[in-house]
Design a protein around this motif. Structure first.
Motif, PDB file in Angstrom:
ATOM      1  N   PHE A  72       7.145   1.003   0.630  1.00 31.98           N
ATOM      2  CA  PHE A  72       6.425   0.482  -0.541  1.00 31.98           C
ATOM      3  C   PHE A  72       6.116  -0.988  -0.259  1.00 31.98           C
ATOM      4  CE2 PHE A  72       9.160   3.945  -2.049  1.00 31.98           C
ATOM      5  CZ  PHE A  72       8.198   4.772  -2.625  1.00 31.98           C
ATOM      6  N   ALA A  73       4.874  -1.244   0.188  1.00 33.83           N
ATOM      7  CA  ALA A  73       4.508  -2.551   0.747  1.00 33.83           C
ATOM      8  C   ALA A  73       4.700  -3.704  -0.226  1.00 33.83           C
ATOM      9  CB  ALA A  73       3.064  -2.514   1.236  1.00 33.83           C
ATOM     10  N   ASN A  74       4.465  -3.467  -1.519  1.00 38.55           N
ATOM     11  CA  ASN A  74       4.534  -4.556  -2.501  1.00 38.55           C
ATOM     12  C   ASN A  74       5.942  -4.821  -3.018  1.00 38.55           C
ATOM     13  OD1 ASN A  74       1.758  -4.967  -2.367  1.00 38.55           O
ATOM     14  ND2 ASN A  74       1.372  -3.328  -3.844  1.00 38.55           N
ATOM     15  N   GLY A 108       5.660  -5.121   3.000  1.00 40.10           N
ATOM     16  CA  GLY A 108       4.380  -5.184   3.699  1.00 40.10           C
ATOM     17  C   GLY A 108       4.282  -6.313   4.702  1.00 40.10           C
ATOM     18  N   THR A 109       5.183  -7.309   4.610  1.00 44.56           N
ATOM     19  CA  THR A 109       5.139  -8.449   5.544  1.00 44.56           C
ATOM     20  C   THR A 109       5.999  -8.207   6.788  1.00 44.56           C
ATOM     21  OG1 THR A 109       7.019  -9.610   4.521  1.00 44.56           O
ATOM     22  CG2 THR A 109       4.823 -10.054   3.613  1.00 44.56           C
ATOM     23  N   GLN A 164       9.633  -2.199   9.677  1.00 48.14           N
ATOM     24  CA  GLN A 164       9.282  -1.173   8.684  1.00 48.14           C
ATOM     25  C   GLN A 164       9.904   0.176   9.042  1.00 48.14           C
ATOM     26  OE1 GLN A 164       5.134  -0.892   7.640  1.00 48.14           O
ATOM     27  NE2 GLN A 164       4.975  -3.048   7.122  1.00 48.14           N
ATOM     28  N   GLN A 165       9.986   0.486  10.344  1.00 46.06           N
ATOM     29  CA  GLN A 165      10.640   1.728  10.754  1.00 46.06           C
ATOM     30  C   GLN A 165      12.126   1.680  10.410  1.00 46.06           C
ATOM     31  OE1 GLN A 165       9.186   4.666  12.135  1.00 46.06           O
ATOM     32  NE2 GLN A 165      11.198   5.304  11.431  1.00 46.06           N
ATOM     33  N   MET A 166      12.752   0.538  10.645  1.00 44.72           N
ATOM     34  CA  MET A 166      14.160   0.372  10.270  1.00 44.72           C
ATOM     35  C   MET A 166      14.337   0.546   8.757  1.00 44.72           C
ATOM     36  SD  MET A 166      15.184  -2.897  12.618  1.00 44.72           S
ATOM     37  CE  MET A 166      15.000  -2.854  14.396  1.00 44.72           C
ATOM     38  N   LEU A 167      13.391  -0.009   7.994  1.00 47.98           N
ATOM     39  CA  LEU A 167      13.471   0.100   6.533  1.00 47.98           C
ATOM     40  C   LEU A 167      13.325   1.558   6.084  1.00 47.98           C
ATOM     41  CD1 LEU A 167      13.665  -1.137   3.740  1.00 47.98           C
ATOM     42  CD2 LEU A 167      11.225  -1.726   3.871  1.00 47.98           C
TER      43      LEU A 167
END
Length: 236
Positions: free
Chosen positions: A90-92, A135-136, A142-145
């Protein structure tokens, strides 16, 4: 006794048959790799197992329960987590809020806090960036997240779809080390992976998928030395 059994499932997209009667099983504590070329049907199988697609026929049994027609959100609460292809964070939202979203089926706040600490132990970078918006983050972060978010549901089995896609070789090695560590903590892993060599190196057993059918299966160490596998998937 198998933890997850997929029995002769057939999956269609409209009139096109994507999966043509696939059967396999995953035993508790194993890392199982599902390898194959692009378009072979690997992602479709994971989506069918996690309730995102409904098979036209066949059965999916998870811990002795038939989940073939169970909706995805209920499957999560039964102990199965899915790390989708392309991360889909969820980028935001902040990193922390993304992780909390992974625990939406859980109620005990102390246990959720423990899970968060466990995720931060595996992924210290996520702790450093906990207030940043997702998103930053870099692709690797992001893969870890996405993996951390899945672990927040405290799954007994985790299904990962192309975790190494688009990552640098150093990050690929890091992600695979984390998959091994998660497995050692008792989480069963079903891994779909384009990087067949890496997947076979950490897997216990593997299945090779070709155009909607399983063409080969066996011990991962045997398959990594199989001439057909070497030629088709390992570039040897």
């Amino acid at each position: 006794m198998a933890m997850l059994e997929v029995k002769d499932i057939k999956v269609y997209y409209g009139m096109i048959q994507a999966i043509k009667g696939v059967s396999f099983e995953v035993n508790k504590g194993e890392i199982i790799a599902l390898i194959g070329a692009n378009g072979a049907g690997k992602t479709t199988i994971l989506q069918a197992v996690t309730g995102l697609l409904k098979p036209k026929s066949g059965k999916i049994i998870f811990e002795d329960k038939d989940i073939t027609k169970t909706p995805g959100y209920k499957i999560v609460s039964m102990g199965m987590a899915h790390v989708p292809e392309g991360r889909r964070v969820f980028a935001n939202l902040s990193v922390l809020d993304n992780l909390k979203m992974g625990a939406y089926t859980r109620k005990d706040k102390n246990e959720i806090k423990e899970s968060l600490e466990m995720v931060y132990t595996h992924f210290p970078r996520l702790k450093e960036r906990s207030i940043q918006s997702a998103g930053t983050l870099s692709g690797g972060e992001q893969q870890m997240l996405a993996m951390g978010r899945a672990l927040m549901s405290r799954p007994r089995i985790i299904l990962m779809d192309e975790p190494s896609m688009g990552l640098s070789p150093i990050l690929v090695n890091e992600i695979f080390e984390i998959i091994k560590a998660v497995s050692k903590e008792g989480v069963t892993v079903l891994l779909v992976e384009q990087n067949a060599k890496k997947a076979l190196e950490i897997a216990d057993r593997a299945y090779v998928l070709e155009t909607g059918n399983i063409s080969l299966s066996g011990n991962a160490k045997d398959l990594i030395n199989d001439d057909k596998v070497k030629k088709a998937y390992l570039g040897e």
